[in-house]
Design a protein around this motif. Structure first.
Motif, PDB file in Angstrom:
ATOM      1  N   UNK A  69       0.851  -1.193   0.000  1.00  0.00           N
ATOM      2  CA  UNK A  69       0.000   0.000   0.000  1.00  0.00           C
ATOM      3  C   UNK A  69       0.884   1.239   0.000  1.00  0.00           C
ATOM      4  N   UNK A  70       0.366   2.309  -0.563  1.00  0.00           N
ATOM      5  CA  UNK A  70       1.041   3.607  -0.545  1.00  0.00           C
ATOM      6  C   UNK A  70       0.308   4.495   0.456  1.00  0.00           C
ATOM      7  N   UNK A  71       1.052   5.071   1.383  1.00  0.00           N
ATOM      8  CA  UNK A  71       0.455   5.975   2.368  1.00  0.00           C
ATOM      9  C   UNK A  71       0.368   7.403   1.843  1.00  0.00           C
ATOM     10  N   UNK A  72       1.474   7.898   1.301  1.00  0.00           N
ATOM     11  CA  UNK A  72       1.461   9.253   0.727  1.00  0.00           C
ATOM     12  C   UNK A  72       2.672   9.443  -0.174  1.00  0.00           C
ATOM     13  N   UNK A  73       2.587  10.468  -0.995  1.00  0.00           N
ATOM     14  CA  UNK A  73       3.715  10.913  -1.812  1.00  0.00           C
ATOM     15  C   UNK A  73       4.005  12.353  -1.420  1.00  0.00           C
ATOM     16  N   UNK A 224     -11.302  -1.720  -2.735  1.00  0.00           N
ATOM     17  CA  UNK A 224     -10.328  -1.302  -1.718  1.00  0.00           C
ATOM     18  C   UNK A 224      -9.167  -0.540  -2.339  1.00  0.00           C
ATOM     19  N   UNK A 225      -9.350   0.754  -2.409  1.00  0.00           N
ATOM     20  CA  UNK A 225      -8.329   1.611  -2.991  1.00  0.00           C
ATOM     21  C   UNK A 225      -7.064   1.681  -2.141  1.00  0.00           C
ATOM     22  N   UNK A 226      -7.079   1.035  -0.981  1.00  0.00           N
ATOM     23  CA  UNK A 226      -5.864   0.986  -0.176  1.00  0.00           C
ATOM     24  C   UNK A 226      -4.792   0.158  -0.857  1.00  0.00           C
ATOM     25  N   UNK A 227      -5.174  -0.695  -1.804  1.00  0.00           N
ATOM     26  CA  UNK A 227      -4.203  -1.466  -2.570  1.00  0.00           C
ATOM     27  C   UNK A 227      -3.397  -0.518  -3.441  1.00  0.00           C
ATOM     28  N   UNK A 228      -2.071  -0.674  -3.439  1.00  0.00           N
ATOM     29  CA  UNK A 228      -1.199   0.274  -4.134  1.00  0.00           C
ATOM     30  C   UNK A 228      -1.524   0.362  -5.625  1.00  0.00           C
ATOM     31  N   UNK A 229      -1.734  -0.772  -6.267  1.00  0.00           N
ATOM     32  CA  UNK A 229      -1.986  -0.769  -7.710  1.00  0.00           C
ATOM     33  C   UNK A 229      -3.310  -0.094  -8.044  1.00  0.00           C
ATOM     34  N   UNK A 230      -4.363  -0.425  -7.284  1.00  0.00           N
ATOM     35  CA  UNK A 230      -5.665   0.184  -7.534  1.00  0.00           C
ATOM     36  C   UNK A 230      -5.658   1.677  -7.298  1.00  0.00           C
ATOM     37  N   UNK A 231      -5.003   2.115  -6.222  1.00  0.00           N
ATOM     38  CA  UNK A 231      -4.947   3.542  -5.924  1.00  0.00           C
ATOM     39  C   UNK A 231      -4.147   4.292  -6.980  1.00  0.00           C
ATOM     40  N   UNK A 253       1.773  17.352  -1.022  1.00  0.00           N
ATOM     41  CA  UNK A 253       1.625  15.976  -0.537  1.00  0.00           C
ATOM     42  C   UNK A 253       0.294  15.418  -1.007  1.00  0.00           C
ATOM     43  N   UNK A 254       0.311  14.144  -1.370  1.00  0.00           N
ATOM     44  CA  UNK A 254      -0.926  13.431  -1.716  1.00  0.00           C
ATOM     45  C   UNK A 254      -1.050  12.252  -0.775  1.00  0.00           C
ATOM     46  N   UNK A 255      -2.101  12.267   0.055  1.00  0.00           N
ATOM     47  CA  UNK A 255      -2.383  11.139   0.928  1.00  0.00           C
ATOM     48  C   UNK A 255      -3.332  10.187   0.202  1.00  0.00           C
ATOM     49  N   UNK A 256      -3.024   8.907   0.280  1.00  0.00           N
ATOM     50  CA  UNK A 256      -3.764   7.912  -0.490  1.00  0.00           C
ATOM     51  C   UNK A 256      -4.926   7.339   0.325  1.00  0.00           C
ATOM     52  N   UNK A 257      -5.905   6.748  -0.353  1.00  0.00           N
ATOM     53  CA  UNK A 257      -7.004   6.085   0.364  1.00  0.00           C
ATOM     54  C   UNK A 257      -6.479   4.964   1.256  1.00  0.00           C
ATOM     55  N   UNK A 258      -7.248   4.672   2.284  1.00  0.00           N
ATOM     56  CA  UNK A 258      -6.896   3.551   3.150  1.00  0.00           C
ATOM     57  C   UNK A 258      -8.147   2.720   3.391  1.00  0.00           C
TER      58      UNK A 258
END
Length: 395
Positions: A69-73, A224-231, A253-258
């Protein structure tokens, strides 16, 4: 009386105060320390002049081995820096990827513990639980204010000291001249650090500002957009929608879905002065790319605005290197004030006892004069050393 107060504040907690001041000073340039430690964090400035390609960064990060999962960039810290992607692995361990902001190429990976985290944790709460560490560090702001106020009484006609040179006749004279010279030039900075430090103490003791505005919870979609590929696949559409809705936002900063929210949160700067990026935010539903809410730092109330100003003022981050470098230099001066004040008192002890003012007896006098506080100082210094060693081992 005032001399005794000034002297006690400076002596009893001298090493403790110097430790907190020095870690805070290093924290101002902690990103640069990471840049030195991690070669993969470096890019040629000419190759990264354009705005970050958030879509490329996210896509390549999602495909990187081990990224669940990606938390943020986070936007590059400066022109010679790569973008940083915070991610989690399948086993829930965390780390960072360093990604070229223009090409999206993953340049390297590092552990979760880095110079920024080590130094800020040590400076903010001594790596103790926050509810204990922040009040301990924040209480030093009261001592700084006492020291600042008493200095005007102890050193009468202090304004004459701005251009008085250091006399190198002997150690006692040199320390005294340095203390006065650094003190008069740092008056404004001591006041700033003390007041912002006092604010952190007030916040921790229950005087924190109301939460910043946020939209109602956006449910995570079934995929589940918390998955890195889907997000990463959903990001370009949301990014385009945000740019149409708020073209003035400079995204930092971009915070990703969880698992609890299906929203991308885009944070940055828009025009409000002295606010953290979180004060200017846009939320977009990752599933529909619909912008759900826009917040503006201009709309904060006075209490919230003071809270948002504290960090930029405390660390000098509001104008890039134009403020960060002076903050670093004045932080060194403040650290020198703590140590030189103790050295002056130690020389006075040595002189009173008719002991030669050599280095060993001077610092022995300081050690004795600190009393029981010396053990706290040593414990903090040992903790800091252990954290730095851990940073190099795990980084």
């Amino acid at each position: 009386m005032w001399w005794a107060v000034h002297q006690w504040v400076g002596l009893k907690l001298s090493l403790f105060l110097a430790f907190v001041l020095f870690t805070g000073t290093l924290a101002v340039l902690s990103a640069e320390i990471d840049w030195v430690i991690h070669p993969s964090l470096r890019v040629a400035p000419a190759s990264a002049e354009a705005p970050p390609r958030w879509d490329l960064i996210a896509g390549n990060a999602a495909r990187h081995p081990g990224v669940a999962t990606i938390n943020y960039i986070a936007r590059p810290h400066a022109g010679a820096f790569a973008a940083r992607v915070a991610f989690q692995r399948a086993d829930k361990s965390r780390g960072y990827l360093h990604v070229h902001p223009a090409t999206g190429r993953v340049q390297g990976e590092q552990g979760f513990v880095d110079a920024q985290r080590v130094l800020r944790n040590l400076h903010r709460h001594l790596n103790l639980p926050v509810k204990y560490g922040v009040p301990i560090v924040g209480s030093l702001a009261i001592l700084l204010l006492i020291s600042l106020a008493t200095s005007f009484v102890v050193y009468r006609k202090w304004w004459r000291g701005f251009f008085r040179p250091i006399r190198w006749h002997d150690a006692r004279t040199a320390w005294g001249d340095f203390h006065r010279l650094a003190g008069v030039w740092s008056l404004w900075f001591v006041a700033l650090i003390a007041l912002t430090g006092l604010w952190y103490l007030v916040e921790q003791l229950g005087g924190d500002a109301p939460n910043l505005p946020e939209p109602p919870a956006i449910a995570a979609p079934p995929t589940t957009m918390a998955d890195a590929t889907g997000a990463a696949h959903a990001l370009p559409a949301s990014l385009a929608a945000v740019r149409r809705a708020d073209p003035a936002l400079r995204i930092e900063m971009i915070q990703f879905p969880d698992k609890t929210s299906g929203a991308f949160t885009f944070q940055g700067q828009r025009g409000a002065w002295l606010v953290r990026p979180r004060a200017n935010a846009v939320w977009a539903d990752a599933a529909t790319a619909r912008v759900e809410m826009i917040s503006d730092g201009h709309d904060l109330n006075v209490h919230q605005r003071i809270s948002e100003m504290a960090d930029p003022l405390h660390f000098g981050s509001f104008a890039g290197y134009w403020t960060r470098i002076p903050w670093f230099l004045f932080g060194l001066a403040m650290t020198g004030l703590a140590l030189s004040g103790a050295a002056i008192y130690s020389h006075r002890i040595a002189h009173g006892a008719r002991v030669a003012a050599a280095a060993s007896p001077v610092w022995n006098g300081l050690w004795r004069g600190m009393g029981q506080w010396r053990w706290l100082s040593l414990a903090l210094i040992a903790t800091g050393a252990a954290m730095i060693v851990r940073m190099f081992v795990e980084g």
